[in-house]
Design a protein around this motif. Structure first.
Motif, mmCIF file in Angstrom:
data_model
loop_
_atom_site.group_PDB
_atom_site.id
_atom_site.type_symbol
_atom_site.label_atom_id
_atom_site.label_comp_id
_atom_site.label_asym_id
_atom_site.label_seq_id
_atom_site.Cartn_x
_atom_site.Cartn_y
_atom_site.Cartn_z
ATOM 1 N N TYR A 35 0.836 -1.207 0.000
ATOM 2 C CA TYR A 35 0.000 0.000 0.000
ATOM 3 C C TYR A 35 0.869 1.255 0.000
ATOM 4 C CZ TYR A 35 -3.262 3.591 1.510
ATOM 5 O OH TYR A 35 -4.008 4.743 1.599
ATOM 6 N N ASP A 36 1.886 1.276 0.862
ATOM 7 C CA ASP A 36 2.772 2.446 0.945
ATOM 8 C C ASP A 36 3.487 2.709 -0.381
ATOM 9 O OD1 ASP A 36 2.037 2.685 3.600
ATOM 10 O OD2 ASP A 36 3.913 1.834 4.389
ATOM 11 N N ILE A 37 4.020 1.656 -0.992
ATOM 12 C CA ILE A 37 4.722 1.809 -2.269
ATOM 13 C C ILE A 37 3.740 2.244 -3.351
ATOM 14 C CG2 ILE A 37 6.034 0.613 -4.069
ATOM 15 C CD1 ILE A 37 7.102 -1.227 -1.745
ATOM 16 N N GLN A 38 2.550 1.653 -3.370
ATOM 17 C CA GLN A 38 1.542 2.015 -4.368
ATOM 18 C C GLN A 38 1.133 3.479 -4.221
ATOM 19 O OE1 GLN A 38 0.245 -0.052 -7.011
ATOM 20 N NE2 GLN A 38 -0.168 2.054 -7.606
ATOM 21 N N GLN A 39 0.968 3.938 -2.991
ATOM 22 C CA GLN A 39 0.612 5.343 -2.772
ATOM 23 C C GLN A 39 1.703 6.266 -3.312
ATOM 24 O OE1 GLN A 39 -2.703 4.789 -2.300
ATOM 25 N NE2 GLN A 39 -2.526 6.727 -1.250
ATOM 26 N N LYS A 40 2.960 5.898 -3.110
ATOM 27 C CA LYS A 40 4.070 6.716 -3.617
ATOM 28 C C LYS A 40 4.084 6.702 -5.141
ATOM 29 C CE LYS A 40 6.394 8.886 -1.773
ATOM 30 N NZ LYS A 40 6.292 10.361 -1.560
ATOM 31 N N ILE A 41 3.841 5.550 -5.743
ATOM 32 C CA ILE A 41 3.783 5.477 -7.208
ATOM 33 C C ILE A 41 2.664 6.379 -7.734
ATOM 34 C CG2 ILE A 41 3.159 3.963 -9.147
ATOM 35 C CD1 ILE A 41 4.726 1.725 -7.651
ATOM 36 N N ASN A 42 1.490 6.332 -7.109
ATOM 37 C CA ASN A 42 0.376 7.168 -7.543
ATOM 38 C C ASN A 42 0.731 8.652 -7.440
ATOM 39 O OD1 ASN A 42 -1.043 4.799 -7.928
ATOM 40 N ND2 ASN A 42 -2.249 5.008 -6.050
ATOM 41 N N GLU A 43 1.369 9.032 -6.354
ATOM 42 C CA GLU A 43 1.791 10.422 -6.163
ATOM 43 C C GLU A 43 2.803 10.833 -7.240
ATOM 44 O OE1 GLU A 43 4.547 12.956 -3.044
ATOM 45 O OE2 GLU A 43 3.509 11.172 -2.282
ATOM 46 N N LEU A 44 3.793 9.980 -7.487
ATOM 47 C CA LEU A 44 4.827 10.298 -8.471
ATOM 48 C C LEU A 44 4.267 10.329 -9.895
ATOM 49 C CD1 LEU A 44 7.752 8.264 -6.929
ATOM 50 C CD2 LEU A 44 7.640 10.761 -7.157
ATOM 51 N N LYS A 45 3.268 9.490 -10.183
ATOM 52 C CA LYS A 45 2.632 9.534 -11.506
ATOM 53 C C LYS A 45 1.919 10.869 -11.724
ATOM 54 C CE LYS A 45 1.932 4.695 -12.696
ATOM 55 N NZ LYS A 45 0.918 3.658 -12.968
ATOM 56 N N GLN A 46 1.382 11.440 -10.659
ATOM 57 C CA GLN A 46 0.759 12.763 -10.766
ATOM 58 C C GLN A 46 1.812 13.837 -11.032
ATOM 59 O OE1 GLN A 46 -2.625 13.589 -10.606
ATOM 60 N NE2 GLN A 46 -2.870 11.377 -10.782
ATOM 61 N N LEU A 47 2.968 13.703 -10.388
ATOM 62 C CA LEU A 47 4.048 14.679 -10.554
ATOM 63 C C LEU A 47 4.798 14.510 -11.872
ATOM 64 C CD1 LEU A 47 5.577 14.549 -6.949
ATOM 65 C CD2 LEU A 47 4.217 16.407 -7.959
ATOM 66 N N HIS A 48 4.869 13.275 -12.381
ATOM 67 C CA HIS A 48 5.660 12.968 -13.573
ATOM 68 C C HIS A 48 4.862 12.106 -14.559
ATOM 69 C CE1 HIS A 48 9.197 14.475 -11.456
ATOM 70 N NE2 HIS A 48 8.848 13.721 -10.429
ATOM 71 N N PRO A 49 3.743 12.612 -15.087
ATOM 72 C CA PRO A 49 2.910 11.781 -15.971
ATOM 73 C C PRO A 49 3.594 11.392 -17.280
ATOM 74 C CG PRO A 49 2.160 14.058 -16.002
ATOM 75 C CD PRO A 49 3.210 13.965 -14.933
ATOM 76 N N GLU A 50 4.627 12.120 -17.672
ATOM 77 C CA GLU A 50 5.308 11.846 -18.938
ATOM 78 C C GLU A 50 6.390 10.785 -18.819
ATOM 79 O OE1 GLU A 50 8.061 14.420 -16.702
ATOM 80 O OE2 GLU A 50 5.896 14.259 -16.813
ATOM 81 N N LYS A 51 6.720 10.370 -17.611
ATOM 82 C CA LYS A 51 7.838 9.450 -17.408
ATOM 83 C C LYS A 51 7.382 7.995 -17.353
ATOM 84 C CE LYS A 51 10.458 12.884 -14.889
ATOM 85 N NZ LYS A 51 11.760 13.170 -15.382
ATOM 86 N N LYS A 52 8.296 7.130 -17.752
ATOM 87 C CA LYS A 52 8.116 5.687 -17.619
ATOM 88 C C LYS A 52 8.431 5.306 -16.164
ATOM 89 C CE LYS A 52 9.834 1.353 -19.405
ATOM 90 N NZ LYS A 52 10.657 0.662 -20.347
ATOM 91 N N PHE A 53 7.751 4.292 -15.645
ATOM 92 C CA PHE A 53 7.983 3.846 -14.275
ATOM 93 C C PHE A 53 8.515 2.417 -14.277
ATOM 94 C CE2 PHE A 53 5.735 7.591 -13.368
ATOM 95 C CZ PHE A 53 5.885 7.887 -12.025
ATOM 96 N N ARG A 54 9.413 2.161 -13.332
ATOM 97 C CA ARG A 54 9.981 0.829 -13.169
ATOM 98 C C ARG A 54 10.145 0.588 -11.665
ATOM 99 N NH1 ARG A 54 13.033 -3.088 -15.967
ATOM 100 N NH2 ARG A 54 12.982 -1.812 -17.826
ATOM 101 N N VAL A 55 9.895 -0.662 -11.249
ATOM 102 C CA VAL A 55 10.140 -1.078 -9.870
ATOM 103 C C VAL A 55 11.156 -2.210 -9.917
ATOM 104 C CG1 VAL A 55 9.137 -1.975 -7.736
ATOM 105 C CG2 VAL A 55 7.808 -0.424 -9.169
ATOM 106 N N SER A 56 12.158 -2.107 -9.061
ATOM 107 C CA SER A 56 13.227 -3.099 -8.999
ATOM 108 C C SER A 56 13.412 -3.493 -7.543
ATOM 109 C CB SER A 56 14.518 -2.476 -9.554
ATOM 110 O OG SER A 56 15.592 -3.371 -9.450
ATOM 111 N N GLY A 57 13.730 -4.749 -7.293
ATOM 112 C CA GLY A 57 13.954 -5.172 -5.916
ATOM 113 C C GLY A 57 14.736 -6.462 -5.849
ATOM 114 N N HIS A 58 15.331 -6.692 -4.700
ATOM 115 C CA HIS A 58 16.155 -7.876 -4.462
ATOM 116 C C HIS A 58 15.574 -8.648 -3.282
ATOM 117 C CE1 HIS A 58 19.479 -9.654 -2.025
ATOM 118 N NE2 HIS A 58 19.655 -10.281 -3.164
ATOM 119 N N SER A 59 15.496 -9.973 -3.406
ATOM 120 C CA SER A 59 15.061 -10.862 -2.337
ATOM 121 C C SER A 59 13.640 -10.488 -1.909
ATOM 122 C CB SER A 59 16.075 -10.810 -1.191
ATOM 123 O OG SER A 59 15.819 -11.794 -0.236
#
Length: 190
Positions: free
Chosen positions: A132-156
């Protein structure tokens, strides 16, 4: 739907018993012919995809640091980051890197890793808050940067959380490294 790519890379154990992500000496040194087949099952195409995905291991590695860094032309955004994830932005892309288990994660890491182990036996319910926390941040950043591509990366553990995010966000590319998969006998018994 954007791809969710899983990569398994060499890990070593350091003196603090924490996993250390070992990247190839120079990702840039991986040789790909300038002209190669775009057929998805061609060796050159797969190598090109792997080289691109390995680039995002830099973010998955950096997010473990207490003092996170800019990576190439990506600026680390402290105001859009937490201890669990880091945000890196360049002119074309936003990368959210999700940290895995650490020796400092305490009960929260234990709870999340238990969720991976339990898998389909309601283990995913244990991921609700960090996802939920990560999704909320993604939603916020999509509002700030609608023209940018998004990627999520993680280990383990971070790769597992990134994969969950990718399922609900088909427009986001996800690259996970050594993602936790849980106990196969539990999932297969259901």
């Amino acid at each position: 739907m954007a791809p969710i790519r899983e990569i398994y890379i060499q890990e070593n154990i350091n003196d603090n018993d924490n996993e250390v992500i070992e990247l190839p000496e120079q990702i840039e040194d991986i040789q790909i012919p300038e002209q190669y087949s775009e057929e998805p099952d061609s060796a050159e195409y797969i190598l090109a995809q792997d080289k691109n995905d390995l680039y995002y291991a830099k973010f998955a590695k950096d997010v473990y640091n207490d003092n996170r860094n800019n990576i190439d032309d990506y600026i680390y955004e402290n105001d859009h980051s937490t201890d669990r994830y880091g945000t890196y932005i360049n002119p074309k892309e936003v990368v959210i890197a999700v940290k895995g288990t650490t020796g400092k994660g305490g009960l929260e890491d234990y709870r999340l890793n238990s969720g991976i182990l339990l898998g389909s036996l309601s283990g995913s319910a244990m991921f609700t808050k960090p996802i939920y926390d990560i999704q909320q941040k993604i939603n916020e950043l999509k509002q700030l940067h609608p023209e940018k591509k998004f990627r999520v990366s993680g280990h383990s553990l971070g790769g597992s959380l990134a994969s969950f995010i990718g399922v609900d966000n088909p427009d986001i590319d996800v690259t996970s490294f050594n993602r936790g998969e849980g106990a196969g006998f539990i999932s297969s018994a259901i």
